[in-house]
Design a protein around this motif. Sequence first.
Motif, short mmCIF file in Angstrom:
data_model
loop_
_atom_site.label_atom_id
_atom_site.label_comp_id
_atom_site.label_asym_id
_atom_site.label_seq_id
_atom_site.Cartn_x
_atom_site.Cartn_y
_atom_site.Cartn_z
N GLN A 1 0.83 -1.21 0.00
CA GLN A 1 0.00 0.00 0.00
C GLN A 1 0.87 1.27 0.00
O GLN A 1 0.58 2.22 -0.72
N GLN A 2 1.93 1.27 0.80
CA GLN A 2 2.83 2.43 0.83
C GLN A 2 3.49 2.62 -0.54
O GLN A 2 3.63 3.75 -1.01
N LEU A 3 3.89 1.52 -1.15
CA LEU A 3 4.51 1.58 -2.47
C LEU A 3 3.52 2.14 -3.49
O LEU A 3 3.86 3.03 -4.29
N THR A 4 2.29 1.65 -3.45
CA THR A 4 1.25 2.14 -4.36
C THR A 4 1.01 3.62 -4.13
O THR A 4 0.90 4.40 -5.10
N ASP A 5 0.97 4.05 -2.88
CA ASP A 5 0.76 5.47 -2.57
C ASP A 5 1.89 6.33 -3.14
O ASP A 5 1.63 7.42 -3.66
N GLN A 6 3.13 5.85 -3.04
CA GLN A 6 4.28 6.61 -3.57
C GLN A 6 4.18 6.77 -5.08
O GLN A 6 4.36 7.87 -5.62
N ILE A 7 3.90 5.67 -5.78
CA ILE A 7 3.81 5.72 -7.23
C ILE A 7 2.59 6.55 -7.65
O ILE A 7 2.66 7.34 -8.59
N ARG A 8 1.50 6.41 -6.94
CA ARG A 8 0.29 7.19 -7.22
C ARG A 8 0.60 8.69 -7.11
O ARG A 8 0.19 9.48 -7.97
N VAL B 1 -7.50 0.48 -12.42
CA VAL B 1 -7.03 -0.89 -12.20
C VAL B 1 -7.08 -1.61 -13.54
O VAL B 1 -8.09 -1.57 -14.25
N THR B 2 -5.98 -2.23 -13.90
CA THR B 2 -5.90 -2.97 -15.14
C THR B 2 -5.11 -4.25 -14.87
O THR B 2 -4.07 -4.20 -14.21
N HIS B 3 -5.64 -5.35 -15.29
CA HIS B 3 -5.02 -6.66 -15.03
C HIS B 3 -4.80 -6.89 -13.54
O HIS B 3 -3.83 -7.51 -13.13
N PRO C 1 -2.64 -1.43 -10.24
CA PRO C 1 -2.78 -0.02 -10.61
C PRO C 1 -2.06 0.31 -11.92
O PRO C 1 -0.90 -0.06 -12.10
N GLY C 2 -2.77 0.99 -12.80
CA GLY C 2 -2.20 1.49 -14.04
C GLY C 2 -2.41 2.99 -14.11
O GLY C 2 -3.41 3.51 -13.59
N PHE C 3 -1.49 3.68 -14.73
CA PHE C 3 -1.56 5.14 -14.82
C PHE C 3 -1.60 5.53 -16.30
O PHE C 3 -0.80 5.05 -17.10
N PHE C 4 -2.54 6.42 -16.60
CA PHE C 4 -2.88 6.73 -17.98
C PHE C 4 -2.90 8.23 -18.24
O PHE C 4 -3.23 9.01 -17.36
N VAL C 5 -2.58 8.59 -19.45
CA VAL C 5 -2.84 9.90 -20.01
C VAL C 5 -3.34 9.59 -21.43
O VAL C 5 -2.56 9.45 -22.34
N LYS C 6 -4.62 9.31 -21.54
CA LYS C 6 -5.27 8.71 -22.71
C LYS C 6 -4.82 7.25 -22.83
O LYS C 6 -5.61 6.35 -22.74
N LYS C 7 -3.54 6.99 -23.03
CA LYS C 7 -2.98 5.64 -23.07
C LYS C 7 -2.16 5.41 -21.80
O LYS C 7 -1.75 6.36 -21.14
#
Length: 118
Positions: free
Chosen positions: A4-11, A24-26, A29-35
């Motif tokens: 959770q801490q790791l996810t928070d840092q990347i988020r 959420v993908t697969h 967490p996935g991060f998008f800017v259109k793609k």
Amino acid sequence: MTPQQLTDQIREICLGFPESAERVTHGAPGFFVKKQFVMLWPQGHHGRDEPHLWAAAAAGVQDAVVGDDPERFFVPPYVGGRGWVGMRLDGDVDWAEVAEICEHAYRHIAPERLSRQI
């Protein structure tokens, strides 16, 4: 660091970019800017036990970083053929470097008008 801490840092890093979004993908967490520009695996995935991320990268970057430091960087499955870079997030993580990898991934995918806003 917990998943959770790791996810928070990347988020915090990825959602700091203009018009970026998290989905959420697969099952992760996935991060998008259109793609999509970053995929996080906070508990490991595809035979890798350590937490890691996959990041979009410009041509030639994958060969350079994996060649320079194959202990921390790797060619991820599925997206590695498109030049993406895998980065381990265990041990002594250099968060400035992680932020730089994420920013480069964002700039590689984002429209120019958004990249100029950083």
